[in-house]
Design an enzyme around this catalytic site. Structure first.
Site: not given
Ligand SMILES: Cc1ncc(COP(=O)(O)O)c(C=O)c1O
Length: 377
Positions: A182
């Site tokens: 990210k």
């Molecule tokens: C659109 C979206 N939502 C949720 C997530 C979940 O994030 P995390 O890995 O921090 O739980 C991600 C990425 O992994 C994502 O791209």
């Protein structure tokens, strides 16, 4: 041969010291640095408060829970998203209902979302996909007309703006990811931007087993405090070691965004001259984060998207298929909704390497190999 990854976190150089100081302080689980990171984050995204979590997925589940989502409820989500979007709904015992995207923005189409509203719909979860803000005016109007909550999946949108307002300040719960793919990172981690202190305090309890007093408050208390558990909760805590890293990353955010913007503009200027490639939509109403650079490979191109990925990998260049269609994953097979724009985008889109430390020389190499593969077939 150059080796170019799809993404790489930008580390400014002060992180190791900050993490070492957190360790030396003895606060290696959640403590004062998490609080400091939350305050700095809230200020940056224009929220009243921010609540740090272990990931964006846990942030989304907590945000849905405080929005009243539970077993038997439905939450409308775009199918064109990372599977975590739907998993967060499932973690609350609710059912994700998939709606289609607007093919121009690749974000949840408010009309498709409205068509999916039924008697069990409790919330809509627009995703600011790849850091491009969703049409939030349309979603707040849907929320007002149908009495459903809005929870923003802002995983890729730290630093994005919608009509001049930072994502995180728009009046609903917005959940960010701090995963290394990210914009900024804490290794793993998430953050919920909140508009009132009461909800923030409830979220802070819920992320720590529902306990009504934090470790930090107990540790610094001059009297004995016996904790209470007014409701059931999760363990979704961020550690102080992660927050130390996050504070450094937040200081580098403007520089990271500017570099991403510049590289994206370079890609667009060069790719507009390459046949069969459609560059990403960059509307006036929003400021994207350019968390990823996604192109559409036209179906009539002499080489397929998947073949292009294989050839580029042979040249040392990592790419990824565009965002997945969750309803096509085996984990969510079943209902077979009609989502033509989603299926088309999942088939035709390709992500190119984009990260702050990508050099112009490396980017030119990507452009040269990509143009060669697509022009010569
Ligand atoms: C659109 C979206 N939502 C949720 C997530 C979940 O994030 P995390 O890995 O921090 O739980 C991600 C990425 O992994 C994502 O791209």
């Amino acid at each position: 041969m150059m080796q170019i990854p799809i993404a790489r976190p930008h580390l400014a150089g002060d992180e190791a010291d900050a993490v070492a100081q957190a360790i030396a302080s003895g606060w290696i689980s959640q403590g004062p640095r998490v609080r400091e990171f939350e305050q700095a984050f809230a200020q940056r995204v224009g929220a009243t408060a921010a609540v740090a979590t272990s990931s964006c997925t846990t942030a989304l589940a907590l945000a849905l829970h405080v929005s009243g989502v539970g077993p038997g409820d439905e939450v409308i989500v775009p199918s064109l998203s990372f599977i975590a979007t739907a998993n967060a709904v499932w973690h609350c015992g609710a059912k994700p209902v998939f709606a289609d995207i607007d093919p121009l923005t690749c974000n949840l189409d408010p009309r498709s979302a409205e068509g999916a509203i039924g008697p069990r719909t409790k919330a809509i979860m627009p995703v600011h996909q790849l850091g491009l803000p969703a049409d939030m005016d349309a979603f707040s109007s849907l929320s007002a007309r149908h009495g459903v909550a809005i929870v923003e999946d802002a995983a890729c949108a730290v630093g994005a703006e919608y009509r001049g307002q930072p994502i995180g300040s728009l009046g609903t719960l917005a959940c960010f990811s701090l995963h290394p793919r990210k914009v900024i990172t804490t290794g793993e981690g998430g953050m919920i931007a909140v508009q009132d202190e009461q909800t923030a305090e409830r979220l802070r309890r819920l992320r720590g087993h529902g306990m009504d007093v934090s470790d930090l408050a107990r540790h610094t208390a001059e009297q004995v405090i016996v904790e209470e558990y007014p409701e059931r909760g999760w363990n979704a805590r961020m550690t102080d070691v992660q927050a130390a890293l996050g504070l450094c990353q937040l200081r580098a955010l403007e520089q990271i965004l500017a570099r991403r913007r510049r590289l994206a503009a370079r890609y667009t200027a060069a790719l507009e001259r390459v046949p069969h490639i459609e560059t990403p939509f960059d509307p006036d109403y929003a400021r994207r984060t350019w968390q990823s650079y996604s192109v559409r490979i036209a179906p009539e191109a002499p080489v397929s998207r998947d073949e292009l990925m294989r050839r580029l990998l042979g040249d040392g260049i990592a790419t990824r298929r565009g965002v997945m269609a969750i309803h096509e994953a085996r984990a969510y097979a079943g209902d077979d909704p009609c989502l033509p724009h989603t299926e088309e985008a999942a088939r035709e889109r390709l992500l190119l390497p984009l990260y702050p430390d990508l050099t112009e020389e490396q980017q030119d190499y990507v452009l040269e190999r990509l143009s060669h593969a697509i022009v010569d077939g």
